[in-house]
Enzyme design. Structure first.
Site, mmCIF file in Angstrom:
data_model
loop_
_atom_site.group_PDB
_atom_site.id
_atom_site.type_symbol
_atom_site.label_atom_id
_atom_site.label_comp_id
_atom_site.label_asym_id
_atom_site.label_seq_id
_atom_site.Cartn_x
_atom_site.Cartn_y
_atom_site.Cartn_z
ATOM 1 N N CYS A 43 18.090 -9.337 2.722
ATOM 2 C CA CYS A 43 16.864 -9.089 3.047
ATOM 3 C C CYS A 43 16.566 -10.295 4.151
ATOM 4 C CB CYS A 43 15.903 -9.532 1.866
ATOM 5 S SG CYS A 43 14.218 -9.196 2.342
ATOM 6 N N ASP A 45 14.179 -12.028 4.534
ATOM 7 C CA ASP A 45 13.487 -13.068 3.778
ATOM 8 C C ASP A 45 13.828 -14.521 4.239
ATOM 9 O OD1 ASP A 45 12.167 -15.028 1.946
ATOM 10 O OD2 ASP A 45 11.322 -13.306 0.966
ATOM 11 N N ARG A 47 13.695 -17.189 3.033
ATOM 12 C CA ARG A 47 14.108 -18.020 1.861
ATOM 13 C C ARG A 47 15.613 -17.674 1.345
ATOM 14 N NH1 ARG A 47 9.001 -16.492 -1.555
ATOM 15 N NH2 ARG A 47 9.529 -14.705 -0.565
ATOM 16 N N HIS A 99 16.873 -9.790 -3.750
ATOM 17 C CA HIS A 99 16.243 -11.079 -4.227
ATOM 18 C C HIS A 99 14.997 -10.586 -5.009
ATOM 19 C CE1 HIS A 99 13.003 -11.723 -1.427
ATOM 20 N NE2 HIS A 99 13.698 -10.872 -0.737
ATOM 21 N N CYS A 102 11.055 -9.713 -4.040
ATOM 22 C CA CYS A 102 10.930 -9.356 -2.645
ATOM 23 C C CYS A 102 9.671 -8.556 -2.156
ATOM 24 C CB CYS A 102 12.249 -8.376 -2.627
ATOM 25 S SG CYS A 102 12.275 -7.680 -0.745
HETATM 26 CO CO CO Z 1 12.919 -9.338 0.496
#
Ligand code: CO
Length: 212
Positions: A43, A45, A47, A99, A102
């Protein structure tokens, strides 16, 4: 932390010096070739940074990231990445990493409009619908989201295996495994969802490319 671009460039200078000091000759080596053993699809993302969470250095993992770590058969971007990784770099392992929590999966669970991204995320609604029976026992919205995050990983592992790229590699006798893992932002740990697929016999026959 919100670094301005000048600060990022300064920070990069320090990083490059430190990296070379810790690994003498590393940049000369990297200039000549990349030889990663892994393809990571994850992803976007912020993080969930691929190299960082598995402790890999530049040159050690080929990476593709998009919102909600999707592998769609009409996405030239991800297909090009998989093809290059498998045919040219000869990676042995493809890791699909989702994750928990999400935002993309969360958005797909909602009924509200988010913009263009809704078109990208709609396949997650399809995945939810196709797996409805697994959601009867969930007791909270968080549990529902986390379960869909896991199922989405499993579905994308299947999608990778269904590509002609991966199947042709298997048919040619290449050793190639596709793994599904999920990352927990709360403790920094990866969980193996144990859906590793390493041969054409493991995929449903409707998707199998026939040998001539
Ligand atoms: Co995500």
């Amino acid at each position: 932390m919100n670094l301005r671009i000048e600060e990022l460039i300064n920070s990069n200078k320090q990083w490059a010096a430190q990296f070379e000091a810790n690994n003498p000759g590393i940049f000369d080596k990297l200039v000549k070739q990349q030889n990663p053993e892994y393809l990571w699809i994850g992803c976007s993302d912020s993080r969930v940074p691929a190299n960082t969470i598995v402790g890999l250095q530049p040159g050690e993992v080929f990476v593709h990231r998009n919102i909600a770590n999707l592998v769609n058969h009409s996405d030239l971007n991800v297909l090009s990445v998989i093809e290059f990784a498998v045919k040219v770099l000869k990676v042995k392992d493809i890791i699909l990493c989702g994750h928990y929590g999400c935002g993309g999966v969360q958005a797909a669970l909602e009924r509200s409009e988010h913009g263009i991204v809704d078109n990208w995320l709609r396949v997650i609604k399809d995945t939810y619908r196709a797996n409805m029976k697994h959601f009867h026992e969930v007791e909270s919205e968080k549990e529902e989201l986390d379960l869909l995050c896991e199922i989405n990983v499993v579905e994308q592992v299947r999608n990778i295996c269904h590509t002609s790229i991966v199947q042709n590699a298997w048919l040619a006798g290449d050793k190639l495994s596709v793994h599904g893992v999920i990352y927990c932002i709360g403790d920094g740990l990866l969980k193996d969802l144990e859906v590793t697929t390493s041969s054409i016999d493991e995929i449903e026959s409707i998707y199998q490319i026939q040998t001539k």
